[in-house]
Design an enzyme around this catalytic site. Structure first.
Site, PDB file in Angstrom:
ATOM      1  N   LYS A  34       0.976  -0.960   0.716  1.00 19.12           N
ATOM      2  CA  LYS A  34      -0.085   0.219   0.115  1.00 19.12           C
ATOM      3  C   LYS A  34       0.826   1.526   0.160  1.00 19.12           C
ATOM      4  CE  LYS A  34      -0.483  -0.138   5.183  1.00 19.12           C
ATOM      5  NZ  LYS A  34      -1.523  -0.885   6.476  1.00 19.12           N
ATOM      6  N   ARG A 129     -10.626   0.075  14.775  1.00 20.36           N
ATOM      7  CA  ARG A 129     -10.537   1.207  13.876  1.00 20.36           C
ATOM      8  C   ARG A 129     -11.272   0.741  12.683  1.00 20.36           C
ATOM      9  NH1 ARG A 129      -4.383   1.017  10.984  1.00 20.36           N
ATOM     10  NH2 ARG A 129      -5.457  -0.717  10.513  1.00 20.36           N
ATOM     11  N   TYR A 251      15.873  30.184   7.699  1.00 18.25           N
ATOM     12  CA  TYR A 251      15.449  30.420   8.189  1.00 18.25           C
ATOM     13  C   TYR A 251      14.876  30.415   9.473  1.00 18.25           C
ATOM     14  CZ  TYR A 251      13.039  30.248   3.602  1.00 18.25           C
ATOM     15  OH  TYR A 251      12.298  30.581   2.628  1.00 18.25           O
ATOM     16  N   MET A 299      12.027  24.617   1.955  1.00 16.68           N
ATOM     17  CA  MET A 299      11.231  23.342   1.342  1.00 16.68           C
ATOM     18  C   MET A 299      12.176  22.538   0.236  1.00 16.68           C
ATOM     19  SD  MET A 299       8.474  24.554  -1.869  1.00 16.68           S
ATOM     20  CE  MET A 299       7.266  25.568  -0.116  1.00 16.68           C
TER      21      MET A 299
HETATM   22  C1  LIG Z   1      -0.439  -1.687   6.699  1.00 17.79           C
HETATM   23  C2  LIG Z   1      -0.573  -3.521   7.275  1.00 17.79           C
HETATM   24  C3  LIG Z   1      -0.052  -4.065   7.937  1.00 17.79           C
HETATM   25  C4  LIG Z   1       1.459  -3.712   7.622  1.00 17.79           C
HETATM   26  O1  LIG Z   1       1.977  -3.049   8.458  1.00 17.79           O
HETATM   27  P1  LIG Z   1       3.068  -3.520   8.708  1.00 17.79           P
HETATM   28  O2  LIG Z   1       3.137  -3.286  10.442  1.00 17.79           O
HETATM   29  O3  LIG Z   1       4.128  -2.846   7.773  1.00 17.79           O
HETATM   30  O4  LIG Z   1       4.368  -4.844   9.012  1.00 17.79           O
HETATM   31  C5  LIG Z   1      -0.758  -5.523   7.710  1.00 17.79           C
HETATM   32  N1  LIG Z   1      -2.163  -5.203   7.915  1.00 17.79           N
HETATM   33  C6  LIG Z   1      -3.001  -4.621   8.033  1.00 17.79           C
HETATM   34  C7  LIG Z   1      -4.124  -4.812   8.077  1.00 17.79           C
HETATM   35  C8  LIG Z   1      -2.317  -3.247   7.643  1.00 17.79           C
HETATM   36  O5  LIG Z   1      -3.049  -2.073   6.688  1.00 17.79           O
END
Ligand SMILES: *Cc1c(COP(=O)(O)O)cnc(C)c1O
Length: 355
Positions: A34, A129, A251, A299
């Site tokens: 992802k 969640r 800055y 930036m």
């Molecule tokens: C992102 C995610 C993972 C992977 O988590 P890591 O800590 O990167 O190994 C596994 N399961 C779900 C549901 C996730 O959203």
């Protein structure tokens, strides 16, 4: 061209996947790709991780990109589908979906599809969640079992504290209790649980961050788990300044020299994904030597201390993170985690995959 680049090592991805597989020889490994492969490029990540048993993404567009690139393994949409018009193509392309909400169950029940869809049915074991509470799990599962649009069912949960001292015991017990009368495969562990809790390995593990060569556990280094860094984030010095005692930098004048200080200006700023919150003293590498950032990140540029690196000049190589300084160390200094830094590498940074 601006000298900044992110270089992705495909062999490091392969190596880290092999580490994951060796630690969990009885589970199938789902590689989580992802967020554009945690910032490494979706197709770069998939290429390096092609030996995985499955891939996990969020959006249908990413799933279709993987299918179009020829990946035949399980592809799981981690939040499932978002609207009913996604279902026909999910069905046609043989994509798996997480089912976590009543709304999704209703949409699945009322759809007319060419072929049923494999689902990962998600329980909320305390993260609060996504997913169904254990007390609702049984009745919804019974509905899904008789739903004509549902093919194979995997039971899934996600741990909130696999990387913390609290661990997973409570969450795992809740899951086991609620699923004990069912034969479906289980998918539970993220990277931290994979590395710390063999009792959570089950039929599938969902490995993300460890595959990119960073540690999911703050007290332990990636090298300690035999993980190799995948992304090397590099640039060059584009200007040099000499500070006299009392002169200040950038800055907000956040750094003032207390001795003669030689400064390199690096072509990398927060618009490239370098954390603006990195304080004076964040580790960074110039000409292969460990040094520190000074002053506030702007930036498009940041400042490095090159007082002790006499060969540093315009054009000298800088590693923001990668092989010599780990992204975990930069993240720690900036008060964040490697996940956030990797995902934040900006679209304007050219990404190049190497063997
Ligand atoms: C992102 C995610 C993972 C992977 O988590 P890591 O800590 O990167 O190994 C596994 N399961 C779900 C549901 C996730 O959203």
């Amino acid at each position: 061209m601006r000298p900044i680049q992110a270089t992705i090592s495909l062999s490091a991805l392969e190596h880290n996947l092999a580490v994951a597989k060796s630690k969990t020889p009885h589970s199938k490994v789902m590689a989580v790709v992802k967020a554009n492969g945690y910032g490494h490029g979706l197709l770069n990540a998939a290429k390096g991780l092609k030996a995985a048993d499955g891939f996990a993404i969020l959006g249908l567009d990413e799933a279709l990109t993987l299918r179009a690139a020829g990946y035949k393994q399980t592809i799981l949409m981690l939040e499932g589908f978002f609207s009913v018009d996604e279902l026909p193509v999910i069905s046609e392309q043989g994509i798996s979906i997480v089912v976590h909400s009543h709304k999704q169950v209703e949409m699945l029940e009322s759809a007319n599809l060419a072929a049923p869809i494999a689902i990962h049915f998600k329980m909320n074991t305390g993260m609060n969640r996504l997913g169904f509470k254990p007390q609702d799990f049984e009745s919804i599962l019974a509905r899904l079992k008789v739903c004509k649009n549902v093919a194979d069912i995997t039971l899934m949960a996600h741990f909130a504290t696999a990387d913390e001292s609290l661990g997973i015991a409570k969450s795992l017990a809740v899951f086991k209790q609620a699923t004990q009368s069912h034969q479906h495969p289980h998918s539970l562990a993220n990277s931290a649980a994979l590395l710390r809790f063999p009792e959570a390995h089950a039929d599938w593990v969902r490995a993300g961050i460890m595959l990119y060569g960073t540690s999911p556990i703050s007290e332990e280094s990636a090298a300690g788990f035999d993980l190799k860094p995948v992304m090397q984030f590099t640039s060059e010095i584009i200007s040099v300044q000499k500070l006299e005692v009392g002169e200040s930098l950038g800055y907000g004048h956040r750094f003032t020299a207390t001795k003669k200080t030689q400064i390199g200006i690096v072509a990398c700023g927060y618009a490239d994904g370098y954390p603006r919150h990195a304080p004076n003293g964040t580790p960074i590498v110039v000409a292969g030597k460990l040094t520190q950032t000074l002053g506030r990140v702007s930036m498009d540029m940041l400042f490095v201390d090159i007082t002790a690196i006499s060969e540093a000049e315009i054009g000298t190589a800088v590693e923001m993170w990668g092989n010599i300084v780990s992204v975990d160390d930069v993240a720690h200094s900036a008060g964040t985690i490697s996940y956030e830094l990797l995902c934040a590498v900006a679209p304007r940074v050219p990404v190049k995959a190497i063997a």
